[in-house]
Every structure is written in structure tokens, then in C-alpha cells.
Design a protein around this motif. Sequence first.
Motif, PDB file in Angstrom:
ATOM      1  N   VAL A  45      24.552  50.392  69.478  1.00 49.84           N
ATOM      2  CA  VAL A  45      23.555  50.771  68.486  1.00 49.84           C
ATOM      3  C   VAL A  45      24.208  50.746  67.110  1.00 49.84           C
ATOM      4  CG1 VAL A  45      21.955  52.576  67.728  1.00 49.84           C
ATOM      5  CG2 VAL A  45      22.414  52.246  70.180  1.00 49.84           C
ATOM      6  N   ALA A  46      23.530  50.129  66.144  1.00 50.43           N
ATOM      7  CA  ALA A  46      23.995  50.100  64.762  1.00 50.43           C
ATOM      8  C   ALA A  46      22.884  50.602  63.867  1.00 50.43           C
ATOM      9  CB  ALA A  46      24.411  48.691  64.357  1.00 50.43           C
ATOM     10  N   ALA A  47      23.211  51.557  63.010  1.00 47.03           N
ATOM     11  CA  ALA A  47      22.206  52.012  62.053  1.00 47.03           C
ATOM     12  C   ALA A  47      21.867  50.901  61.070  1.00 47.03           C
ATOM     13  CB  ALA A  47      22.703  53.249  61.312  1.00 47.03           C
ATOM     14  N   HIS A  48      22.891  50.127  60.673  1.00 47.62           N
ATOM     15  CA  HIS A  48      22.728  49.000  59.751  1.00 47.62           C
ATOM     16  C   HIS A  48      23.562  47.835  60.269  1.00 47.62           C
ATOM     17  CE1 HIS A  48      23.034  52.878  57.504  1.00 47.62           C
ATOM     18  NE2 HIS A  48      21.816  52.529  57.149  1.00 47.62           N
ATOM     19  N   PRO A  49      23.179  46.593  59.966  1.00 48.10           N
ATOM     20  CA  PRO A  49      24.046  45.472  60.308  1.00 48.10           C
ATOM     21  C   PRO A  49      25.420  45.656  59.669  1.00 48.10           C
ATOM     22  CG  PRO A  49      21.890  44.705  59.588  1.00 48.10           C
ATOM     23  CD  PRO A  49      21.937  46.165  59.283  1.00 48.10           C
ATOM     24  N   ASP A  50      26.435  45.491  60.426  1.00 45.40           N
ATOM     25  CA  ASP A  50      27.875  45.593  60.143  1.00 45.40           C
ATOM     26  C   ASP A  50      28.498  46.837  60.742  1.00 45.40           C
ATOM     27  OD1 ASP A  50      27.623  47.773  58.332  1.00 45.40           O
ATOM     28  OD2 ASP A  50      28.066  46.589  56.575  1.00 45.40           O
ATOM     29  N   ASP A  51      27.708  47.894  60.992  1.00 46.79           N
ATOM     30  CA  ASP A  51      28.283  49.089  61.627  1.00 46.79           C
ATOM     31  C   ASP A  51      28.954  48.725  62.938  1.00 46.79           C
ATOM     32  OD1 ASP A  51      27.242  50.662  59.591  1.00 46.79           O
ATOM     33  OD2 ASP A  51      25.437  51.203  60.702  1.00 46.79           O
ATOM     34  N   GLU A  52      28.259  47.900  63.734  1.00 49.16           N
ATOM     35  CA  GLU A  52      28.786  47.555  65.056  1.00 49.16           C
ATOM     36  C   GLU A  52      30.064  46.742  64.956  1.00 49.16           C
ATOM     37  OE1 GLU A  52      27.200  43.899  63.666  1.00 49.16           O
ATOM     38  OE2 GLU A  52      26.329  45.910  63.555  1.00 49.16           O
ATOM     39  N   SER A  53      30.153  45.826  63.987  1.00 52.77           N
ATOM     40  CA  SER A  53      31.347  45.003  63.839  1.00 52.77           C
ATOM     41  C   SER A  53      32.537  45.851  63.412  1.00 52.77           C
ATOM     42  CB  SER A  53      31.103  43.888  62.820  1.00 52.77           C
ATOM     43  OG  SER A  53      30.056  43.034  63.236  1.00 52.77           O
ATOM     44  N   PRO A 181      33.293  56.276  64.762  1.00 47.34           N
ATOM     45  CA  PRO A 181      33.254  56.659  63.343  1.00 47.34           C
ATOM     46  C   PRO A 181      33.292  55.418  62.450  1.00 47.34           C
ATOM     47  CG  PRO A 181      35.060  57.755  64.553  1.00 47.34           C
ATOM     48  CD  PRO A 181      34.575  56.617  65.388  1.00 47.34           C
ATOM     49  N   VAL A 182      32.650  55.514  61.305  1.00 44.72           N
ATOM     50  CA  VAL A 182      32.741  54.494  60.259  1.00 44.72           C
ATOM     51  C   VAL A 182      33.121  55.169  58.950  1.00 44.72           C
ATOM     52  CG1 VAL A 182      31.520  52.708  58.951  1.00 44.72           C
ATOM     53  CG2 VAL A 182      31.126  52.926  61.406  1.00 44.72           C
ATOM     54  N   TRP A 183      32.156  55.887  58.360  1.00 50.51           N
ATOM     55  CA  TRP A 183      32.443  56.565  57.093  1.00 50.51           C
ATOM     56  C   TRP A 183      33.381  57.757  57.266  1.00 50.51           C
ATOM     57  CZ3 TRP A 183      31.992  54.373  52.686  1.00 50.51           C
ATOM     58  CH2 TRP A 183      30.993  53.433  52.454  1.00 50.51           C
ATOM     59  N   ALA A 184      33.469  58.305  58.454  1.00 48.84           N
ATOM     60  CA  ALA A 184      34.358  59.462  58.654  1.00 48.84           C
ATOM     61  C   ALA A 184      35.818  59.108  58.394  1.00 48.84           C
ATOM     62  CB  ALA A 184      34.196  60.005  60.063  1.00 48.84           C
ATOM     63  N   GLU A 232      27.794  44.641  43.317  1.00 52.48           N
ATOM     64  CA  GLU A 232      29.218  44.814  43.636  1.00 52.48           C
ATOM     65  C   GLU A 232      29.455  44.862  45.147  1.00 52.48           C
ATOM     66  OE1 GLU A 232      28.277  46.655  39.677  1.00 52.48           O
ATOM     67  OE2 GLU A 232      27.458  46.863  41.728  1.00 52.48           O
ATOM     68  N   THR A 233      30.713  44.653  45.505  1.00 49.18           N
ATOM     69  CA  THR A 233      31.148  44.766  46.896  1.00 49.18           C
ATOM     70  C   THR A 233      30.990  46.209  47.368  1.00 49.18           C
ATOM     71  OG1 THR A 233      32.744  42.985  46.624  1.00 49.18           O
ATOM     72  CG2 THR A 233      33.093  44.490  48.469  1.00 49.18           C
ATOM     73  N   LEU A 234      30.440  46.370  48.571  1.00 45.78           N
ATOM     74  CA  LEU A 234      30.285  47.716  49.127  1.00 45.78           C
ATOM     75  C   LEU A 234      31.456  48.110  50.021  1.00 45.78           C
ATOM     76  CD1 LEU A 234      26.494  47.980  50.014  1.00 45.78           C
ATOM     77  CD2 LEU A 234      27.699  48.776  47.987  1.00 45.78           C
ATOM     78  N   LEU A 235      31.912  47.196  50.843  1.00 45.16           N
ATOM     79  CA  LEU A 235      33.024  47.492  51.754  1.00 45.16           C
ATOM     80  C   LEU A 235      34.307  46.951  51.129  1.00 45.16           C
ATOM     81  CD1 LEU A 235      31.383  46.659  55.207  1.00 45.16           C
ATOM     82  CD2 LEU A 235      31.454  48.836  53.992  1.00 45.16           C
ATOM     83  N   ARG A 236      35.003  47.803  50.431  1.00 40.75           N
ATOM     84  CA  ARG A 236      36.198  47.390  49.707  1.00 40.75           C
ATOM     85  C   ARG A 236      37.382  47.292  50.666  1.00 40.75           C
ATOM     86  NH1 ARG A 236      37.010  50.943  44.491  1.00 40.75           N
ATOM     87  NH2 ARG A 236      37.910  52.280  46.105  1.00 40.75           N
ATOM     88  N   PRO A 237      38.450  46.620  50.252  1.00 42.06           N
ATOM     89  CA  PRO A 237      39.605  46.438  51.131  1.00 42.06           C
ATOM     90  C   PRO A 237      40.181  47.741  51.674  1.00 42.06           C
ATOM     91  CG  PRO A 237      39.756  44.932  49.290  1.00 42.06           C
ATOM     92  CD  PRO A 237      38.580  45.827  49.006  1.00 42.06           C
ATOM     93  N   ASP A 238      40.162  48.823  50.881  1.00 41.56           N
ATOM     94  CA  ASP A 238      40.738  50.070  51.380  1.00 41.56           C
ATOM     95  C   ASP A 238      39.924  50.642  52.538  1.00 41.56           C
ATOM     96  OD1 ASP A 238      38.661  50.564  49.595  1.00 41.56           O
ATOM     97  OD2 ASP A 238      39.445  52.520  48.992  1.00 41.56           O
ATOM     98  N   LEU A 239      38.602  50.435  52.529  1.00 38.59           N
ATOM     99  CA  LEU A 239      37.792  50.870  53.669  1.00 38.59           C
ATOM    100  C   LEU A 239      37.973  49.928  54.851  1.00 38.59           C
ATOM    101  CD1 LEU A 239      35.660  52.793  54.826  1.00 38.59           C
ATOM    102  CD2 LEU A 239      33.918  51.215  53.968  1.00 38.59           C
ATOM    103  N   LEU A 240      37.978  48.623  54.600  1.00 38.92           N
ATOM    104  CA  LEU A 240      38.128  47.653  55.689  1.00 38.92           C
ATOM    105  C   LEU A 240      39.459  47.803  56.406  1.00 38.92           C
ATOM    106  CD1 LEU A 240      36.605  44.468  54.028  1.00 38.92           C
ATOM    107  CD2 LEU A 240      35.549  45.969  55.727  1.00 38.92           C
ATOM    108  N   ALA A 241      40.458  48.342  55.723  1.00 39.11           N
ATOM    109  CA  ALA A 241      41.768  48.528  56.354  1.00 39.11           C
ATOM    110  C   ALA A 241      41.683  49.440  57.569  1.00 39.11           C
ATOM    111  CB  ALA A 241      42.762  49.093  55.334  1.00 39.11           C
ATOM    112  N   HIS A 242      40.713  50.353  57.587  1.00 35.91           N
ATOM    113  CA  HIS A 242      40.555  51.247  58.742  1.00 35.91           C
ATOM    114  C   HIS A 242      40.164  50.470  60.000  1.00 35.91           C
ATOM    115  CE1 HIS A 242      40.931  55.014  56.514  1.00 35.91           C
ATOM    116  NE2 HIS A 242      40.139  54.507  55.579  1.00 35.91           N
TER     117      HIS A 242
END
Length: 450
Positions: A45-53, A181-184, A232-242
Amino acid sequence: MTLPLDPPGFRHDVAGTSAADWDRHLGAGEPLARDLTAYSRVVVVAAHPDDESLGAGGLMATAAAQGLEVALVLCTLGEASHPDSPTHTPERLAALRHGEAVAALAELAPGATPRVLGLPDGGVTAGEDALARRLVEVVGDGRDTLLVAPWRRDGHPDHDAAGRAAATAAARTGATLWEYPVWAWHWGRPDDAPWSHLHRLELGAVALGAKQRAMAAHASQVAPLSAQPGDETLLRPDLLAHFARPSEHFVLEPLVDDALDDLHADGADPWGADSRWYERRKRALLLAALPRDRFERGLEVGASRGALARDLAARCDSLLALEQGAQAASAAREQLAALRHVEVRRASVPDEWPDGRFDLVVVSEVGYFLSPSALDGLVDRLSGSLTNDGVVVLCHWRHPVDGWVLDGPDVHAVVRAAAERSALPPVAASYVDRDVELLVLARDWPEPTR
């Protein structure tokens, strides 16, 4: 990714807890997640596209490589991800992000197609009950299903609501629930992590590569829509690093489904136990179907507010009434307080089951509120809890039960099958009309006396 409407003190464009900080705590101390070979299907289940990835892409790729069926459920299309975009309307964003989700899924589970539920981006909380019902429909009998969803405390309202709906669906279907977790990772701190519930899934190189390609497929989120302000970019490199580490981490917490108990809030009588003719007629039919006038020790499974227990008490020397919900159990205790030989006990069946044996067990209007696996467990409990002359009575509404897997005829079919294989006493009597179905199991039927 769509920005939180009410974030717990964080912003996507402000640095949060770094991946390096988390990596110092993640690792060997976490138990490994259960082997996927226990399942035949994974529903993500994904609340939005990309959560699952981000949160479960490696799991999806691993499951697909092992031959498991992989299904993706998109609650929204993330049309509110760039509310100030000068170049993309919400409709254009929805179409763009749907295409990105299809491309990402092709990397993770080739041949799978995402199921789009069409909830409004930012409005999953308002549709939470409906979402839980939709997920029950998707999962069905969940005994061999792994249900994967955003963590219920991820910090984004849509994520949290999707997680709660998935927890409800898992409880009703018997599916196993893993929450990601995503934003956590961004706003949380290692000191506050749910370490006792966190499990680690190690990713192989192939799965990790598929995950990275899937993340890149969500171009509207990992790159700017344009050079203009608002794109602007929403998922910045510092978040994607997780999500670049060679492992994924899932929270495995107890399931919660308070829907039935919530119906009894503030003293409500949701079923109209004493006012509706169906309810009064049903109880009269059940009492008339009992093969004996008296029973020594009776058990009612699912007492609600105690209306049936009140009638059964007149036929039993002692009666134990089980009820899972706090509100309903409290109402039943109040209604039955004057009957000293009646006990009301909070219990979640079949896991919480009373000791001893009973010569009468009544299961009325509760079997379809169990998952298929829990119903099987109830049958096993009944088998070991009857006296030699014990009687089992089932009584259920025959119409569809929205939001749960089973209906009344399904429940009775399972119990009939158990009786046919001698796991329960044989069927001694039955009654069916348009609205209600009764089943009486007994080894002995007493001779009539004049």
C-alpha cells in the motif's frame, strides 16, 4: 511524495536526521524479518506514488524474484505534490505520477499493474474507513499474504491513515502486516525509534539495483519539474540517502481494529438489540433451537451489550460471556450486574480463551467479524472445550457484511465442514430463512418428555 499537511515539526526542505546518524544505530541489533517463503502474495500500500519504491522497493523486487505475486495499491495519485507549480495542474501531476508509478513497478515486479483507489491527495484520513474496506476486498483471505504499508506513526497524515487502514485490514483478513517508515527517517531520532518492533530485511545486489531504478523513475519527485519557483525537487539527496542502504526496515506492531467497539461509544446500541424485530425474533429462534431446557456451564462468544446473555442466563446454571470491545463489555456488565451467575470477560478470540469445558457454547453474530484464520482457530478452541454432551449453536445474519471477508453462510460452511470431519459434534438441527441462519451441533438429542 506529497508534503505533509500537518507535519510533526519538520519540513522537507530543511535538513533532518541524517542517514549517517541512523546508520550508527541500525544493523546487527535488529532481528531479521521473516523469510518471504511463508507467503504466496505481497500486497503493498502506498499513500502516494513513490512511497512504495522508497520504503519497500527492495522487498517488492525480492518477492517478485522469488515468484511471489506482488500487488501495488495506490491510495492517491499525489496530485498535490507541487501545489504552487506554475507549469503543472493537479490533473497533469496525477497523470505524470501515475505513469511514473507504472514505470517504477515495472522495475520492481515486471508484469504487475498498480491498482489506483482514487482518494484525494491529502484526504486519506477522511477516507480511512472506506480505504480499510477496499483493502479487505483486495486481500481477501490473508493467511498467505504479506500486507505492507506506511508506518502508522510516520508523521504524514496520509501515511498514518494508510497505515491504520492497513492494520485494520490485516486484522480482518489474517494477513501479516509490515509497516515501512518514510518521513520518520527525516524527522525522527534514533533515541525515539520503535526498536523493539523494528525488523531488518537484507537486500541483495539485484533487488537493491531494482529499487534504485524504481526510485529514479519518480522523476517528478527526485528532480525539479522546471527551473521556475514552485517546481523544486521534493525528495532531496539527503532524504534519498535513507533509502540507499542495502537493507529495508519494517515496523511489526500489534494490530488494532476498534471499529466495532467504536459503535458502542457513549452507550449506543448499534444493533437495536431490544428495539428491532429482527433482533428479538433471532434470539427467540435461537432459544427455541436449544435441545435442552437447562445447561450447567454456558459460554457466549461475542456478547456485545449482553442482550442474548440475559436470555441465556435463564437457561444456564453459570454463564461466561466473552466480549472483545471495552465499550460493549462495560455495557454488558451493567446490564447483567444483577445476575450473579453471569460473568462478562473481555477477551479476543480465539487467542484469549477460557479454561474448562462447557456444555453450551453460543456463537451469535460474531463469526463474520473474525478473519478466516481466526475462525479456524475458534473451531479448534470449540473442539477442545466441549463436554461429552456439549452443544454448539451458531446464529448469523445471512446478508453481505461490508468490510469483512466472511458472511454468515461462509461461517456456517466452515463449521459444517468441521462437524463432517468430526472436529465438532454433528449437525443436529438447522434453520434458514431470508435473514437469519441457525446451526445446532450436538451428539445427543434428548427424548421429548410429556
